[in-house]
Design a protein around this motif. Structure first.
Motif, PDB file in Angstrom:
ATOM      1  N   THR A 234      81.451  50.516 132.732  1.00 39.71           N
ATOM      2  CA  THR A 234      80.279  50.650 133.599  1.00 39.71           C
ATOM      3  C   THR A 234      79.005  50.706 132.763  1.00 39.71           C
ATOM      4  N   ARG A 236      78.578  49.514 129.727  1.00 34.71           N
ATOM      5  CA  ARG A 236      78.347  48.195 129.121  1.00 34.71           C
ATOM      6  C   ARG A 236      77.806  47.202 130.147  1.00 34.71           C
ATOM      7  N   PHE A 237      78.269  47.285 131.378  1.00 34.19           N
ATOM      8  CA  PHE A 237      77.777  46.391 132.427  1.00 34.19           C
ATOM      9  C   PHE A 237      76.313  46.688 132.749  1.00 34.19           C
ATOM     10  N   ARG A 240      73.975  45.454 130.206  1.00 37.43           N
ATOM     11  CA  ARG A 240      74.064  43.996 130.063  1.00 37.43           C
ATOM     12  C   ARG A 240      74.780  43.550 128.791  1.00 37.43           C
ATOM     13  N   VAL A 243      81.071  42.522 129.061  1.00 30.75           N
ATOM     14  CA  VAL A 243      82.144  43.469 129.344  1.00 30.75           C
ATOM     15  C   VAL A 243      83.520  42.913 128.985  1.00 30.75           C
TER      16      VAL A 243
END
Length: 315
Positions: A234, A236-237, A240, A243
């Motif tokens: 989450t 990392r998402f 940006r 992932v």
């Protein structure tokens, strides 16, 4: 079997260290073939001897065995992520079909609920793969969770077939662990991590037919893996980052780096499973502790730890 895999894959499937690896020397991978093979062979023998009902062959062994083949292909040929995900959804759907084939849901509700179950199983499959990154972790997580859930199922006096399956998975994981901990002579690879992740996902869904509190117990016992993978991916998402790209930013990887020890990190996680998560899971199933409260109590310290070590943040 693990010795044969080391001999066969010693040169054909060698995991070379890189900047995202947690190991220092080239090591064969593919040990999950022995783990999954041990489970499949043992359960089929049990079926032949009439020690287990045929149902688990269809809802567990068939999809999990097929995903092991997918993992072998991925280990050998580095399959496209789209192909991997498509096959995972297909095999999760296959397992759900056999679990839910006699359910009494209305057709519209059945489609929605089955879709959510498939998404959950695919997530469980991948998070287990994400968490297979240091010596002994994936195997000891499987062993500790299976031992705990065997005890819980026994206390609840439900589904002796599942108890048998948990014992078989534990035994096979112990056999692999000899080659993977504390010093790794062999890695599990996708063949093993995908097998375990899908198996646990299907076992969780199946337990909902016995007692919903068993579902909560499963989610609590797998809390270290669920929280670490979910928090890291989450983060990392949101920031940006890619992932799907391999990395070393999971909480367990950062802790292993701080300890400078795979062994200490893995054993600490096993201790969390038995001395923190198991009592909470028992409280849910035996003393009827509120399920939402139990998950909050179990997950809150794990979330704080992931935040403290800055899981997901690039070095």
């Amino acid at each position: 079997m693990s010795r044969l895999i080391i001999h066969y894959f010693g040169r054909r499937l060698l995991d070379e260290p890189n900047i995202r690896s947690s190991h220092q020397i080239p090591t064969p991978r593919g040990g999950g073939i022995a783990l999954a093979g041990g489970v499949v062979i043992t359960v089929l023998i049990a079926l032949w001897l009439a020690r287990i009902e045929p149902a688990p062959i269809y809802w567990l062994l068939l999809p999990s065995g097929l995903i092991t083949i997918l993992g072998i292909c991925d280990d050998l040929f580095n399959l496209n992520v789209g192909i991997r995900l498509a096959m995972q959804f297909l095999l999760a759907g296959l397992g759900i079909y056999f679990i839910e084939m006699n359910s009494e849901w209305l057709p519209s509700m059945r489609l929605l609920i089955s879709g959510l179950m498939i998404l959950f199983i695919v997530w469980m499959t991948n998070l287990y793969n994400f968490m297979d990154g240091i010596n002994g972790l994936a195997a000891l997580e499987a062993i500790s969770v299976c031992v705990a859930m065997t005890f819980i199922y026994w206390m609840q006096a439900v589904n002796t077939d599942v108890i048998y399956l948990l014992i078989v998975i534990t035994s096979s994981a112990c056999g692999f662990l000899f080659w993977n901990f504390p010093k790794a002579k062999l890695f599990m690879g996708d063949a093993g991590s995908l097998f375990l992740g899908l198996s646990f996902g299907l076992l969780i869904i199946e337990s909902s037919h016995e007692n919903f509190r068993l579902v909560i117990a499963w989610l609590i016992m797998l809390g270290v893996f669920i929280v670490d993978a979910s928090y890291t991916l989450t983060y990392r998402f949101i920031t940006r980052q890619l992932v799907h790209q391999a990395h070393r930013t999971h909480a367990y990887q950062k802790i292993a780096t701080r300890f400078n020890s795979h062994t200490k990190t893995t054993l600490a996680i096993v201790a969390i499973n038995f001395f923190w998560l198991l009592p909470i899971a028992l409280a849910v199933t035996i003393t009827q502790l509120n399920s939402a409260a139990a998950l909050l109590i179990a997950y809150a310290p794990l979330l704080l730890l992931a935040q403290k070590v800055q899981a997901g943040r690039a070095e």
